[in-house]
Design an enzyme around this catalytic site. Sequence first.
Site, PDB file in Angstrom:
ATOM      1  N   HIS A 240      -7.082   2.588  -0.926  1.00 41.71           N
ATOM      2  CA  HIS A 240      -6.578   1.733  -2.001  1.00 41.71           C
ATOM      3  C   HIS A 240      -5.865   0.486  -1.466  1.00 41.71           C
ATOM      4  CE1 HIS A 240      -2.669   4.406  -2.157  1.00 41.71           C
ATOM      5  NE2 HIS A 240      -2.926   3.935  -0.956  1.00 41.71           N
ATOM      6  N   ASN A 241      -6.094  -0.613  -2.172  1.00 40.83           N
ATOM      7  CA  ASN A 241      -5.456  -1.904  -1.905  1.00 40.83           C
ATOM      8  C   ASN A 241      -5.862  -2.544  -0.578  1.00 40.83           C
ATOM      9  OD1 ASN A 241      -3.237  -0.376  -3.771  1.00 40.83           O
ATOM     10  ND2 ASN A 241      -3.289  -2.582  -4.191  1.00 40.83           N
TER      11      ASN A 241
END
EC number: 2.3.1.191
Length: 343
Positions: A240-241
């Site tokens: 994520h991210n």
Amino acid sequence: MEFTASQIASFIDGKIIGDETALITGVSPIENGESGHLSFIAQDRFSHYLDTSKCSVIIVSENLVAKDTYNPTLIAVKDAYLSFQVLMNLYQEMQGRKQGIEDGSSIHETAIISDNVYVGAFTYVSEKAKIGEGTQIYPQVYIGKGVKIGKNCKIDSGARIYDYCIIGDNCVIHSNTVIGGDGFGFQPTAEGFKKIPQLGNVIIEDDVEIGSNCSIDRATIGSTIIGKGTKIDNLIQIAHNVKIGQNNVIAAQAGIAGSTTIGDWNQIGGQVGVVGHIKIGNQVKIQAQSGVNSSVSDRETIYGSPAISYNDYLRSYVHFRNLPEVVKRINNLENNSKDKTNE
């Protein structure tokens, strides 16, 4: 399909050496050539096949042609490898593209399907999804709520694209890849690990290709981003991210932990592990099986675990592989020194 040597030469601006009417009905690796087949030779180490291959026609780099006649017909070009790629792309285009909505697929009434789209059987397209012109979605694909897919994409069977993810134009996503699954976010508490909601999405820019069985996680907040022109091999985890720039290549079984930023034109080898919350610059080369646990500046080549400068690693390895002998010599020196002291 059938082609003559003359027709093939016209596609790649090649010079024929031999029978221009030689007929081609298939292709073979040069090591296993067959009569009626086409192959190519781009490197000198394969040039002996010019005299021994059973292929009827061989595309060859012109610097490897050493005489006027050969048993197979040759098509001499500047770069045989690139010319063969041109032919493969032309052949793929000739196969045509599927169109239409197959029976057994399910498309929500609020989804927007553009012209010349193909949706295969047992595919599910959720509400408010948008699919661009010319895109092909093969059977058993899941397209989540609000997903946007651009023009001329190919989504292979079994791929899953979760809610609100965005796919650009001319992208390829191979079978069983998951785009937008939850990021691995948990908060430790006295009662155990509590899940942190993953509310973001994944943005895949234009001209990206993603191999099979990959997982690209949605952001906790904001977006996980895969930049334009990046190519991702099979069996890769992107957390994520993560933000990956343009024109990167990432080989199989690599893993990139959360919130790491990767620049442009990097080459990441197979089984590389990258920790979270670091920055990798531009034009970096990370050798296979390296473990990257700190930020990396532009144009570095690194190796090892933890990864260090590639040249430093090679110099260190010379000593490391001789370590038993080095230890033995040190012990001998110490013993000799003790003997002299006792005297």
